[in-house]
Design a protein around this motif. Structure first.
Motif, short mmCIF file in Angstrom:
data_model
loop_
_atom_site.label_atom_id
_atom_site.label_comp_id
_atom_site.label_asym_id
_atom_site.label_seq_id
_atom_site.Cartn_x
_atom_site.Cartn_y
_atom_site.Cartn_z
N SER A 88 -5.25 -15.06 6.60
CA SER A 88 -4.34 -15.30 7.72
C SER A 88 -5.10 -15.30 9.03
O SER A 88 -4.70 -15.92 10.00
CB SER A 88 -3.25 -14.22 7.76
OG SER A 88 -2.62 -14.13 6.50
N ASP A 90 -8.31 -16.06 11.57
CA ASP A 90 -9.30 -17.11 11.79
C ASP A 90 -10.69 -16.48 11.71
O ASP A 90 -11.00 -15.57 12.48
CB ASP A 90 -9.06 -17.74 13.17
CG ASP A 90 -9.96 -18.92 13.42
OD1 ASP A 90 -10.72 -19.31 12.50
OD2 ASP A 90 -9.91 -19.47 14.53
N ARG A 92 -13.51 -18.14 12.08
CA ARG A 92 -14.51 -18.94 12.81
C ARG A 92 -15.34 -18.08 13.74
O ARG A 92 -14.79 -17.27 14.49
CB ARG A 92 -13.79 -20.05 13.59
CG ARG A 92 -14.72 -21.02 14.31
CD ARG A 92 -14.03 -22.32 14.62
NE ARG A 92 -13.64 -23.04 13.40
CZ ARG A 92 -14.46 -23.78 12.64
NH1 ARG A 92 -15.73 -23.91 12.98
NH2 ARG A 92 -14.02 -24.37 11.56
N ARG A 119 -15.11 -22.29 6.41
CA ARG A 119 -14.12 -22.05 7.48
C ARG A 119 -14.79 -21.65 8.78
O ARG A 119 -14.11 -21.31 9.74
CB ARG A 119 -13.15 -20.93 7.06
CG ARG A 119 -12.37 -21.22 5.78
CD ARG A 119 -11.07 -21.95 6.02
NE ARG A 119 -10.16 -21.19 6.82
CZ ARG A 119 -8.85 -21.11 6.61
NH1 ARG A 119 -8.32 -21.73 5.58
NH2 ARG A 119 -8.08 -20.42 7.42
#
Ligand code: IMP
Ligand code: MG
Length: 179
Positions: A88, A90, A92, A119
């Protein structure tokens, strides 16, 4: 009928003691980064919970999330991995520590690490409670390993046999060989 063996392979006490050291290693290497922990469901739930409580005592407050990765069928890994739940959060540009119960053929961890790199994670490290190096099919090692064990089917502390025994606070075995 295959039943749970009476004696633990790794006791609750031994897990506690080993985790203290493991967390010191993780803190030494990763404390300076804002860490996101990604546990692999379902097997890692207990290990992840105990790890983050110990990281807290080392002044680490990682973000925590889970992915659900499973192989297609049966108790013997088929080789095909399936992602049933994406993270869920991020990931990055984040430093990520992937946590799983056991490194067996290596397919699950390999899949999860590559997925998180895809990702956009800045760095991905991995941590497993148990390592069965003799079973490896994919060439992968884990950065943080609790215990290296022989090729025995184990249960407890998140690991199951046909869905059972995940609740045990220790690592146990079955009384007859399974698989
Ligand atoms: P791998 O993809 O073959 O490395 O397998 C990893 C997954 O297989 C783990 O996350 C476990 O869910 C499961 N697994 C492997 N060995 C055992 C075992 O001895 N007992 C219970 N589950 C196992
Ligand atoms: Mg698993």
């Amino acid at each position: 009928m295959v039943q749970l063996a009476k004696d633990p392979l790794i006791s609750e006490f031994d897990i506690k003691v080993r985790l203290q050291d493991l967390v010191l290693d993780i803190a030494r290497d990763l404390k300076q980064h804002e860490l996101t922990i990604i546990g692999i469901l379902r097997g890692s739930f207990m290990f992840t919970a105990d790890l983050v409580r110990l990281l807290y005592t080392n002044d680490m407050h990682p973000l925590i999330d889970f992915v659900y990765v499973t192989s297609y069928a049966g108790s013997e890994s088929t080789g095909e991995m399936k992602l049933l739940k994406e993270p869920s959060l991020d990931v990055r540009d984040k430093w990520v520590l992937v946590v799983d119960d056991i490194l067996d053929t290596g397919r699950t961890m390999h899949y999860a690490v590559n997925y998180l790199k895809d990702r956009g994670a800045a760095q991905v490290r991995s941590c497993v409670l148990l390592d069965k190096p003799t079973r490896r099919i994919v060439d992968i090692h884990s950065d943080y390993v609790g215990f290296t064990i022989d090729d025995i089917f184990v249960v407890g502390y998140g690991l199951d046999y046909n869905g059972r025994f995940r609740d045990l606070p220790y690592i146990g075995m079955m009384d007859e060989p399974v698989e």
